[in-house]
Design an enzyme around this catalytic site. Structure first.
Site, PDB file in Angstrom:
ATOM      1  N   HIS A  36       3.072  52.118 -26.636  1.00  0.00           N
ATOM      2  CA  HIS A  36       3.999  53.016 -25.946  1.00  0.00           C
ATOM      3  C   HIS A  36       3.338  53.554 -24.679  1.00  0.00           C
ATOM      4  CE1 HIS A  36       6.845  55.979 -24.921  1.00  0.00           C
ATOM      5  NE2 HIS A  36       6.196  57.012 -25.414  1.00  0.00           N
ATOM      6  N   CYS A  89      10.407  58.251 -29.100  1.00  0.00           N
ATOM      7  CA  CYS A  89       9.788  57.123 -28.386  1.00  0.00           C
ATOM      8  C   CYS A  89       9.405  55.981 -29.324  1.00  0.00           C
ATOM      9  CB  CYS A  89       8.567  57.604 -27.618  1.00  0.00           C
ATOM     10  SG  CYS A  89       8.978  58.891 -26.426  1.00  0.00           S
ATOM     11  N   ASN A 141       6.851  57.350 -18.446  1.00  0.00           N
ATOM     12  CA  ASN A 141       7.206  57.233 -19.866  1.00  0.00           C
ATOM     13  C   ASN A 141       8.727  57.098 -19.976  1.00  0.00           C
ATOM     14  OD1 ASN A 141       7.836  57.669 -22.552  1.00  0.00           O
ATOM     15  ND2 ASN A 141       6.470  59.411 -22.822  1.00  0.00           N
TER      16      ASN A 141
END
Ligand code: COA
Length: 317
Positions: free
Chosen positions: A242, A108, A272
């Protein structure tokens, strides 16, 4: 360097928490309060390559450049159905590019790591205009019979076009080798000589541990960047973090400081989306004219590894 164009794309199918509750032992109240996620977009009729091309085309079009003026393609992707060739090779022609490219997998944190590479390449004179494309389908590596991971993720792609400029001020990358908190093991072919055959399995996650590490390490990266540049959180206009869990974002905010408005979120809509989460949010903010020239922006991400990263911008248009 500076960003001169952004684009994003998510699948057409929206799946709400209530939709998940029809086949998983979960409910909207749990997912919303524990994560902030209300819905996510899942690949169904399209594939990841369609999303990637869509986001890239939008970013190039917003940049005002022609595809033949892009001289490097940097792709961030954790996994897709091709182990080889890389995603950059697969989409290069469909985006209308003829330049070279490279795939990275820093989970990520891929977007912030790709920014560091792009900055280095531009400074070294290897490229003038670079397209970073983050395209992710994390929903394809979750176990959909279990509620722990599958409720957290969504698919999506975000892209930015970079060129020479002075907006990108600093970056800090961190890696702490710890596979066990989050991993996805693919099964590979076996040979007559194989003695350690591993059968593939869906994503494994130690949620609580990951939560704490994410807050601590991301906050550390951000604080390092602030300190190194003699700034405090009051100097920063936007913290683009994030989008993994709204409570993680809150945890980081409590350490770093600043009002909630400086920490925007899109996790409610998308879940996500791995390395695509920051470029998708950036694209939406720029299209809504929220970011202005001179704004100071921190971006920070974390993911499997454990890896984390933070960078500082002073926005140029
Ligand atoms: N729906 C309903 N209940 C659920 C659930 C779900 N989807 N998932 C877990 N639960 C239950 C658990 O079984 C547990 O029940 P129990 O108390 O009866 O044992 C309870 O909810 C609490 O579970 P717990 O794991 O302690 O919750 P949590 O507050 O730590 O939240 C996460 C779980 C996964 C949301 C949170 O730990 C997290 O976000 N971690 C980081 C994950 C992440 O960011 N991953 C990607 C990194 S890039």
């Amino acid at each position: 360097m500076k960003i001169i164009g952004t684009g994003s794309a998510v699948p057409s199918l929206t799946v709400t928490n209530d939709d998940l509750a029809t086949f998983l032992d979960t409910n909207d109240a749990w997912i919303t309060t524990r994560t902030g996620i209300q819905a996510r977009h899942l690949l169904s009729s399209e594939d990841l390559y369609d999303l990637a091309v869509d986001a890239a085309n939008k970013a190039i079009s917003a940049s005002g450049l022609r595809p033949d003026q892009i001289d490097f393609l940097l792709v961030s992707n954790v996994a897709n159905r091709h182990i080889t060739p890389g995603l950059s090779c697969i989409v290069q022609k469909r985006i209308g590019l003829s330049c070279a490219g490279l795939d990275i997998n820093v989970a990520c944190a891929g977007f912030v790591n790709a920014l560091m590479l792009a900055d280095s390449m531009i400074k070294a004179g290897h490229a003038k205009n670079i397209l970073i494309l983050c395209a992710e389908e994390p929903t394809k590596y979750c176990n959909w019979n279990e509620r722990d991971c599958s409720v957290l993720f969504g698919d999506g792609a975000g892209a930015v076009v970079l060129t020479e400029g002075g907006a990108f001020k600093d970056v800090k990358l961190t890696m702490i080798s710890d596979r066990d908190v989050l991993y996805y093991e693919r099964g590979m072919e076996t040979t007559p000589f194989e003695q350690h055959y591993v059968k593939g399995q869906p994503l494994v996650m130690k949620g609580k541990e990951l939560f704490k590490t994410a807050v601590t390490e991301s906050a550390k990266d951000i604080q390092n960047v602030l300190d190194y540049n003699h700034l405090t959180s009051d100097d920063i206009d936007w913290f683009l973090l994030h989008q993994a869990n709204k409570r993680i974002i809150e945890g980081i905010r409590h350490i770093i400081g600043g009002p909630e408005e400086k920490y925007p979120t899109v996790i409610e809509k998308y879940g996500n989306t791995s390395s695509a989460s920051i470029p998708i949010m950036l694209d939406e903010m720029l299209r809504a004219n929220k970011i202005k020239a001179g704004d100071k922006i921190i971006m920070s991400a974390f993911g499997a590894g454990f890896v984390s990263a933070a960078c500082l911008w002073e926005w140029e248009v």
